[in-house]
Design a protein around this motif. Sequence first.
Motif, PDB file in Angstrom:
ATOM      1  N   PRO A  15       0.838  -1.202   0.000  1.00  0.00           N
ATOM      2  CA  PRO A  15       0.000   0.000   0.000  1.00  0.00           C
ATOM      3  C   PRO A  15       0.882   1.265   0.000  1.00  0.00           C
ATOM      4  O   PRO A  15       2.091   1.138   0.230  1.00  0.00           O
ATOM      5  CB  PRO A  15      -0.790  -0.134   1.305  1.00  0.00           C
ATOM      6  CG  PRO A  15       0.012  -1.031   2.182  1.00  0.00           C
ATOM      7  CD  PRO A  15       0.857  -1.892   1.289  1.00  0.00           C
ATOM      8  N   PRO A  16       0.305   2.448  -0.234  1.00  0.00           N
ATOM      9  CA  PRO A  16      -1.126   2.691  -0.396  1.00  0.00           C
ATOM     10  C   PRO A  16      -1.588   2.501  -1.839  1.00  0.00           C
ATOM     11  O   PRO A  16      -0.828   2.742  -2.780  1.00  0.00           O
ATOM     12  CB  PRO A  16      -1.258   4.165   0.013  1.00  0.00           C
ATOM     13  CG  PRO A  16       0.050   4.775  -0.384  1.00  0.00           C
ATOM     14  CD  PRO A  16       1.091   3.705  -0.212  1.00  0.00           C
ATOM     15  N   TYR A  17      -2.839   2.090  -1.988  1.00  0.00           N
ATOM     16  CA  TYR A  17      -3.448   1.955  -3.303  1.00  0.00           C
ATOM     17  C   TYR A  17      -4.435   3.095  -3.516  1.00  0.00           C
ATOM     18  O   TYR A  17      -5.142   3.509  -2.580  1.00  0.00           O
ATOM     19  CB  TYR A  17      -4.181   0.613  -3.423  1.00  0.00           C
ATOM     20  CG  TYR A  17      -3.243  -0.566  -3.315  1.00  0.00           C
ATOM     21  CD1 TYR A  17      -2.465  -0.948  -4.407  1.00  0.00           C
ATOM     22  CD2 TYR A  17      -3.120  -1.274  -2.123  1.00  0.00           C
ATOM     23  CE1 TYR A  17      -1.585  -2.019  -4.306  1.00  0.00           C
ATOM     24  CE2 TYR A  17      -2.244  -2.342  -2.020  1.00  0.00           C
ATOM     25  CZ  TYR A  17      -1.473  -2.707  -3.117  1.00  0.00           C
ATOM     26  OH  TYR A  17      -0.605  -3.762  -3.018  1.00  0.00           O
ATOM     27  N   GLU A  71      -7.289   0.057   5.492  1.00  0.00           N
ATOM     28  CA  GLU A  71      -5.893   0.388   5.826  1.00  0.00           C
ATOM     29  C   GLU A  71      -5.033   0.600   4.582  1.00  0.00           C
ATOM     30  O   GLU A  71      -4.125   1.419   4.584  1.00  0.00           O
ATOM     31  CB  GLU A  71      -5.246  -0.781   6.598  1.00  0.00           C
ATOM     32  CG  GLU A  71      -5.737  -0.959   8.017  1.00  0.00           C
ATOM     33  CD  GLU A  71      -5.171   0.125   8.913  1.00  0.00           C
ATOM     34  OE1 GLU A  71      -3.939   0.289   8.881  1.00  0.00           O
ATOM     35  OE2 GLU A  71      -5.966   0.803   9.591  1.00  0.00           O
ATOM     36  N   CYS A  72      -5.299  -0.205   3.541  1.00  0.00           N
ATOM     37  CA  CYS A  72      -4.414  -0.234   2.366  1.00  0.00           C
ATOM     38  C   CYS A  72      -4.705   0.855   1.344  1.00  0.00           C
ATOM     39  O   CYS A  72      -3.898   1.088   0.448  1.00  0.00           O
ATOM     40  CB  CYS A  72      -4.507  -1.588   1.673  1.00  0.00           C
ATOM     41  SG  CYS A  72      -3.704  -2.903   2.598  1.00  0.00           S
ATOM     42  N   LEU A  73      -5.885   1.482   1.442  1.00  0.00           N
ATOM     43  CA  LEU A  73      -6.225   2.528   0.470  1.00  0.00           C
ATOM     44  C   LEU A  73      -5.708   3.873   0.957  1.00  0.00           C
ATOM     45  O   LEU A  73      -5.652   4.118   2.172  1.00  0.00           O
ATOM     46  CB  LEU A  73      -7.746   2.594   0.297  1.00  0.00           C
ATOM     47  CG  LEU A  73      -8.352   1.457  -0.522  1.00  0.00           C
ATOM     48  CD1 LEU A  73      -9.878   1.468  -0.399  1.00  0.00           C
ATOM     49  CD2 LEU A  73      -7.945   1.553  -1.991  1.00  0.00           C
ATOM     50  N   ASP A  74      -5.350   4.742  -0.002  1.00  0.00           N
ATOM     51  CA  ASP A  74      -4.951   6.083   0.440  1.00  0.00           C
ATOM     52  C   ASP A  74      -6.208   6.836   0.892  1.00  0.00           C
ATOM     53  O   ASP A  74      -7.326   6.361   0.684  1.00  0.00           O
ATOM     54  CB  ASP A  74      -4.097   6.786  -0.625  1.00  0.00           C
ATOM     55  CG  ASP A  74      -4.868   7.186  -1.866  1.00  0.00           C
ATOM     56  OD1 ASP A  74      -6.075   7.471  -1.755  1.00  0.00           O
ATOM     57  OD2 ASP A  74      -4.258   7.219  -2.949  1.00  0.00           O
ATOM     58  N   GLY A 128      -8.897   6.968  -1.393  1.00  0.00           N
ATOM     59  CA  GLY A 128      -9.049   5.700  -2.126  1.00  0.00           C
ATOM     60  C   GLY A 128     -10.439   5.096  -2.054  1.00  0.00           C
ATOM     61  O   GLY A 128     -11.147   5.218  -1.055  1.00  0.00           O
TER      62      GLY A 128
END
Length: 278
Positions: A119-121, A144-147, A150
């Motif tokens: 991440p971030p995606y 958690e993984c997205l900006d 996102g």
Amino acid sequence: VTTSNGGERQMPAGIDQSHAAVFLLPSVARAYRHRPPYPAAVPDVVLSLLGDERAGSAAVLDVGCGIGDLARLLVDSVGRVDAVDVSEPMLEEGRRQPGGDHPGLRWISGRVEEAPLEPPYAIAVAGDSLNWTDWYVALPRLHECLDPEGLLVIVHRTWGTRAPEEADVFRRHSTAQGFQPYDLVPELVSRDLFEPENHIRLAGTWRPTIEEYVESRHAQASFSRERMGPEAAEAFDTELAELLRRLVRERRVRAVGEQLMVPVTIQMAWGRPKPGPS
Ligand SMILES: C[S@@+](CC[C@H](N)C(=O)[O-])C[C@H]1O[C@@H](n2cnc3c(N)ncnc32)[C@H](O)[C@@H]1O
């Protein structure tokens, strides 16, 4: 069952995520490329959500990518795509498909709940895959993984003749007899795991031969050749092919030469995955 933050997990009646193991079966992975292709409008919607400025450099996550039908459509237009799936046979098949060796495409083996991601995606897409995950872990992980801007785009692809007789063939031959259809997005919303922003429904036409159409069904969880067994699979194939020929004769399914004209519907819903029930 209690979640890590103390909330209670409730799943819709008849849902059994252990059924996801069907996608580890080699016959399902082999049949998968016979599903109808996603219409070009699908990546167009994803790219428009990213916006012209961000799209070219964006990192995209394809959740439960299968053979990468979404990942391979997107990879030419974005910075990179990480395509994660728990099934090695699916990933192997994906690597062999056109665009499967694109330098911007990284195949990641593992469950999205715990696989090593980067991440971030800017965006995550999930085509008919979240259903099989542990929602209470997967959605908070995607959060958690997205900006901060996102989005998660949940995609659902269906196809069929719409003839009641076809639904009857499916009912009789399905290996998932207890299954009750449900809508994923409202289920996630009601669990405080997803905040929807908008949705769109796209319609297209797919032109398979009868053999290709029958094969597309063996790429579905309820009709894997392994779980049906050879005799039941053959009976299903014969019955479905005969029905399709009859529907063409009765002009209830259009055909041009050997090719059927099959309606395909794509539902796309996007929004923010949430950290989990509070
Ligand atoms: C119906 S296929 C969808 C494939 C692809 N996204 C598409 O649009 O065609 C579901 C996929 O989700 C994968 N899957 C199931 N549970 C998963 C999990 N916990 N983590 C990652 N992938 C998972 C399966 O292995 C399978 O390839």
